[in-house]
Design a protein around this motif. Structure first.
Motif, PDB file in Angstrom:
ATOM      1  N   ALA A 251       0.834  -1.205   0.000  1.00 56.07           N
ATOM      2  CA  ALA A 251       0.000   0.000   0.000  1.00 56.07           C
ATOM      3  C   ALA A 251       0.865   1.251   0.000  1.00 56.07           C
ATOM      4  O   ALA A 251       0.591   2.225  -0.726  1.00 56.07           O
ATOM      5  CB  ALA A 251      -0.931  -0.010   1.209  1.00 56.07           C
ATOM      6  N   ARG A 252       1.926   1.267   0.793  1.00 55.59           N
ATOM      7  CA  ARG A 252       2.834   2.425   0.828  1.00 55.59           C
ATOM      8  C   ARG A 252       3.559   2.594  -0.497  1.00 55.59           C
ATOM      9  O   ARG A 252       3.745   3.720  -0.979  1.00 55.59           O
ATOM     10  CB  ARG A 252       3.840   2.257   1.968  1.00 55.59           C
ATOM     11  N   PHE A 253       3.951   1.485  -1.108  1.00 52.62           N
ATOM     12  CA  PHE A 253       4.629   1.554  -2.404  1.00 52.62           C
ATOM     13  C   PHE A 253       3.715   2.173  -3.459  1.00 52.62           C
ATOM     14  O   PHE A 253       4.140   3.019  -4.251  1.00 52.62           O
ATOM     15  CB  PHE A 253       5.061   0.147  -2.830  1.00 52.62           C
ATOM     16  N   ASN A 254       2.451   1.770  -3.476  1.00 56.02           N
ATOM     17  CA  ASN A 254       1.517   2.293  -4.474  1.00 56.02           C
ATOM     18  C   ASN A 254       1.239   3.773  -4.279  1.00 56.02           C
ATOM     19  O   ASN A 254       1.036   4.507  -5.258  1.00 56.02           O
ATOM     20  CB  ASN A 254       0.205   1.506  -4.424  1.00 56.02           C
ATOM     21  N   THR A 255       1.206   4.231  -3.038  1.00 55.47           N
ATOM     22  CA  THR A 255       0.897   5.638  -2.790  1.00 55.47           C
ATOM     23  C   THR A 255       2.113   6.540  -2.934  1.00 55.47           C
ATOM     24  O   THR A 255       1.968   7.734  -3.213  1.00 55.47           O
ATOM     25  CB  THR A 255       0.301   5.812  -1.384  1.00 55.47           C
ATOM     26  N   ASN A 256       3.321   6.008  -2.746  1.00 55.10           N
ATOM     27  CA  ASN A 256       4.540   6.826  -2.811  1.00 55.10           C
ATOM     28  C   ASN A 256       5.307   6.660  -4.111  1.00 55.10           C
ATOM     29  O   ASN A 256       6.414   7.175  -4.235  1.00 55.10           O
ATOM     30  CB  ASN A 256       5.481   6.471  -1.652  1.00 55.10           C
ATOM     31  N   ILE A 257       4.725   5.970  -5.085  1.00 57.69           N
ATOM     32  CA  ILE A 257       5.479   5.606  -6.282  1.00 57.69           C
ATOM     33  C   ILE A 257       5.972   6.822  -7.058  1.00 57.69           C
ATOM     34  O   ILE A 257       6.996   6.779  -7.744  1.00 57.69           O
ATOM     35  CB  ILE A 257       4.607   4.691  -7.191  1.00 57.69           C
ATOM     36  N   SER A 258       5.276   7.957  -6.958  1.00 58.70           N
ATOM     37  CA  SER A 258       5.659   9.142  -7.729  1.00 58.70           C
ATOM     38  C   SER A 258       6.677  10.015  -7.003  1.00 58.70           C
ATOM     39  O   SER A 258       7.203  10.966  -7.597  1.00 58.70           O
ATOM     40  CB  SER A 258       4.414   9.972  -8.056  1.00 58.70           C
ATOM     41  N   VAL A 259       6.968   9.746  -5.742  1.00 54.18           N
ATOM     42  CA  VAL A 259       7.874  10.620  -4.985  1.00 54.18           C
ATOM     43  C   VAL A 259       9.065   9.871  -4.404  1.00 54.18           C
ATOM     44  O   VAL A 259       9.813  10.427  -3.595  1.00 54.18           O
ATOM     45  CB  VAL A 259       7.105  11.328  -3.842  1.00 54.18           C
ATOM     46  N   VAL A 260       9.254   8.632  -4.782  1.00 51.51           N
ATOM     47  CA  VAL A 260      10.350   7.814  -4.233  1.00 51.51           C
ATOM     48  C   VAL A 260      11.512   7.797  -5.209  1.00 51.51           C
ATOM     49  O   VAL A 260      11.320   7.712  -6.424  1.00 51.51           O
ATOM     50  CB  VAL A 260       9.858   6.381  -3.942  1.00 51.51           C
ATOM     51  N   ASP A 261      12.714   7.895  -4.678  1.00 55.35           N
ATOM     52  CA  ASP A 261      13.922   7.759  -5.484  1.00 55.35           C
ATOM     53  C   ASP A 261      13.922   6.373  -6.135  1.00 55.35           C
ATOM     54  O   ASP A 261      13.927   5.355  -5.437  1.00 55.35           O
ATOM     55  CB  ASP A 261      15.147   7.930  -4.584  1.00 55.35           C
ATOM     56  N   LYS A 262      13.929   6.336  -7.451  1.00 48.10           N
ATOM     57  CA  LYS A 262      13.765   5.077  -8.173  1.00 48.10           C
ATOM     58  C   LYS A 262      14.920   4.109  -7.941  1.00 48.10           C
ATOM     59  O   LYS A 262      14.788   2.910  -8.197  1.00 48.10           O
ATOM     60  CB  LYS A 262      13.625   5.341  -9.680  1.00 48.10           C
ATOM     61  N   ARG A 263      16.038   4.610  -7.463  1.00 48.19           N
ATOM     62  CA  ARG A 263      17.195   3.730  -7.257  1.00 48.19           C
ATOM     63  C   ARG A 263      17.057   2.851  -6.029  1.00 48.19           C
ATOM     64  O   ARG A 263      17.795   1.876  -5.875  1.00 48.19           O
ATOM     65  CB  ARG A 263      18.472   4.565  -7.135  1.00 48.19           C
ATOM     66  N   PHE A 264      16.116   3.186  -5.136  1.00 47.09           N
ATOM     67  CA  PHE A 264      15.991   2.456  -3.878  1.00 47.09           C
ATOM     68  C   PHE A 264      14.531   2.120  -3.597  1.00 47.09           C
ATOM     69  O   PHE A 264      13.619   2.851  -3.990  1.00 47.09           O
ATOM     70  CB  PHE A 264      16.551   3.284  -2.712  1.00 47.09           C
ATOM     71  N   PHE A 265      14.341   0.999  -2.904  1.00 43.30           N
ATOM     72  CA  PHE A 265      13.033   0.643  -2.358  1.00 43.30           C
ATOM     73  C   PHE A 265      12.946   1.176  -0.933  1.00 43.30           C
ATOM     74  O   PHE A 265      13.935   1.170  -0.193  1.00 43.30           O
ATOM     75  CB  PHE A 265      12.829  -0.873  -2.338  1.00 43.30           C
ATOM     76  N   GLN A 266      11.767   1.617  -0.554  1.00 42.85           N
ATOM     77  CA  GLN A 266      11.526   2.042   0.825  1.00 42.85           C
ATOM     78  C   GLN A 266      11.109   0.818   1.631  1.00 42.85           C
ATOM     79  O   GLN A 266       9.968   0.419   1.639  1.00 42.85           O
ATOM     80  CB  GLN A 266      10.440   3.118   0.865  1.00 42.85           C
ATOM     81  N   GLY A 267      12.052   0.225   2.330  1.00 44.98           N
ATOM     82  CA  GLY A 267      11.799  -1.027   3.014  1.00 44.98           C
ATOM     83  C   GLY A 267      12.098  -2.210   2.116  1.00 44.98           C
ATOM     84  O   GLY A 267      12.238  -2.082   0.889  1.00 44.98           O
ATOM     85  N   LEU A 268      12.200  -3.376   2.710  1.00 46.01           N
ATOM     86  CA  LEU A 268      12.498  -4.600   1.959  1.00 46.01           C
ATOM     87  C   LEU A 268      11.353  -4.925   1.015  1.00 46.01           C
ATOM     88  O   LEU A 268      10.199  -5.010   1.444  1.00 46.01           O
ATOM     89  CB  LEU A 268      12.718  -5.752   2.930  1.00 46.01           C
ATOM     90  N   PRO A 269      11.613  -5.101  -0.287  1.00 41.88           N
ATOM     91  CA  PRO A 269      10.528  -5.456  -1.213  1.00 41.88           C
ATOM     92  C   PRO A 269       9.928  -6.817  -0.861  1.00 41.88           C
ATOM     93  O   PRO A 269      10.634  -7.724  -0.393  1.00 41.88           O
ATOM     94  CB  PRO A 269      11.206  -5.465  -2.586  1.00 41.88           C
ATOM     95  N   SER A 270       8.635  -6.963  -1.084  1.00 43.92           N
ATOM     96  CA  SER A 270       7.936  -8.183  -0.672  1.00 43.92           C
ATOM     97  C   SER A 270       8.470  -9.450  -1.347  1.00 43.92           C
ATOM     98  O   SER A 270       8.511 -10.497  -0.687  1.00 43.92           O
ATOM     99  CB  SER A 270       6.426  -8.036  -0.912  1.00 43.92           C
TER     100      SER A 270
END
Length: 278
Positions: A133-152
């Motif tokens: 849910a966080r990934f879907n809502t933050n997809i436009s403002v996250v640095d594309k080089r990194f995931f925020q937290g461990l990917p599922s």
């Protein structure tokens, strides 16, 4: 005098002037086939766990990981990206990398721990849902080089990787081995909680497959494949363990150097490191 040019209601002229009906939106088949195949991998893994075939459960989740990494690339390469595909991909990830690993781990080792066992499984499942849910809502403002937290998918690889290694070593009745059951408990909690941390995990999205590389890179890839084939369960599980710890290492190094550690950009126009905030 009546206007002879006017036409009675319901005439052919009225039908010709009627606005055209909007075309019904279709669904792209090719990328969604990969998504459905990944969803089947997660479903197959759960069914195999219910039958006590935990090694096949691991295969199902790992196959789902490969297919999940392909559906987005196929959609971008063929120009078949769609909102439907994005939502379908998230739902498939929740099943294959959220619910499936939690249920498999519970059936394999955690059910012998009583309430603590199903609590650990739920923490993992809830962590996967919150992370997606966080990934879907933050997809436009996250640095594309990194995931925020461990990917599922990586979290699922940690959980089922432990099962794969233990099953390959001959451990069958895990609930009768307290040490292994508590290790499973710790790994499940670690994977679930790491998904909802702010630790930056490298995404490999800036690795261009279409760019030329030195010859030594191809040699290194060949050597990597050879190393994995020495003993796939241990090597792959070891690699995912290193990746699961890498986010905390990057976080600690950046914090020690006084650099921004958040992957959320201040503005969508500056996704680089200088545009990130703590």
């Amino acid at each position: 005098m009546n206007d002879l040019s006017s036409s009675p209601p319901g005439s052919d002229d009225d039908e010709s002037c009627a606005p055209p009906r909007p075309r019904r939106k279709g669904i792209y088949v090719l990328p969604n086939l990969f998504t459905l195949a990944a969803l089947f991998g997660g479903f197959y893994a759960v069914v195999m766990a219910m039958n006590g075939r935990f090694e096949l459960s691991a295969y199902g989740v790992f196959c789902a990981m490969v297919l999940d990494s392909l559906d987005g690339r196929v959609a971008r390469m063929t120009g078949t990206q769609s909102t439907f595909g994005e939502q379908m991909d998230s739902l498939s990830d929740m099943v294959s990398f959220g619910a499936a690993p939690a249920l498999i781990m519970y059936e394999w080792a955690l059910k012998g721990l009583g309430k603590l066992g199903w609590i650990a499984a739920f923490v993992y499942c809830a962590g996967a849902a919150l992370r997606l849910a966080r990934f879907n809502t933050n997809i436009s403002v996250v640095d594309k080089r990194f995931f925020q937290g461990l990917p599922s998918p990586a979290a699922a690889a940690l959980v089922v990787g432990l099962i794969w290694v233990a099953d390959d070593a001959g451990f069958r009745q895990v609930d009768a081995i307290p040490e292994l059951a508590w290790l499973a408990f710790a790994v499940t909690l670690f994977a679930g909680l790491t998904m909802v941390t702010n630790a930056p995990f490298y995404s490999f999205k800036d690795v261009g497959l279409k760019r030329t590389v030195p010859f030594v890179v191809i040699v290194a890839i060949a050597l990597g494949i050879a190393v994995v084939n020495i003993h796939p369960p241990i090597v792959l599980f070891g690699l995912f363990c290193l990746y699961g710890l890498s986010g905390y290492v990057v976080y600690a190094v950046k914090r020690a150097k006084g650099k921004p550690v958040s992957v959320i950009a201040v503005s969508t126009d500056e996704p680089d490191e200088k545009g990130l905030h703590q």
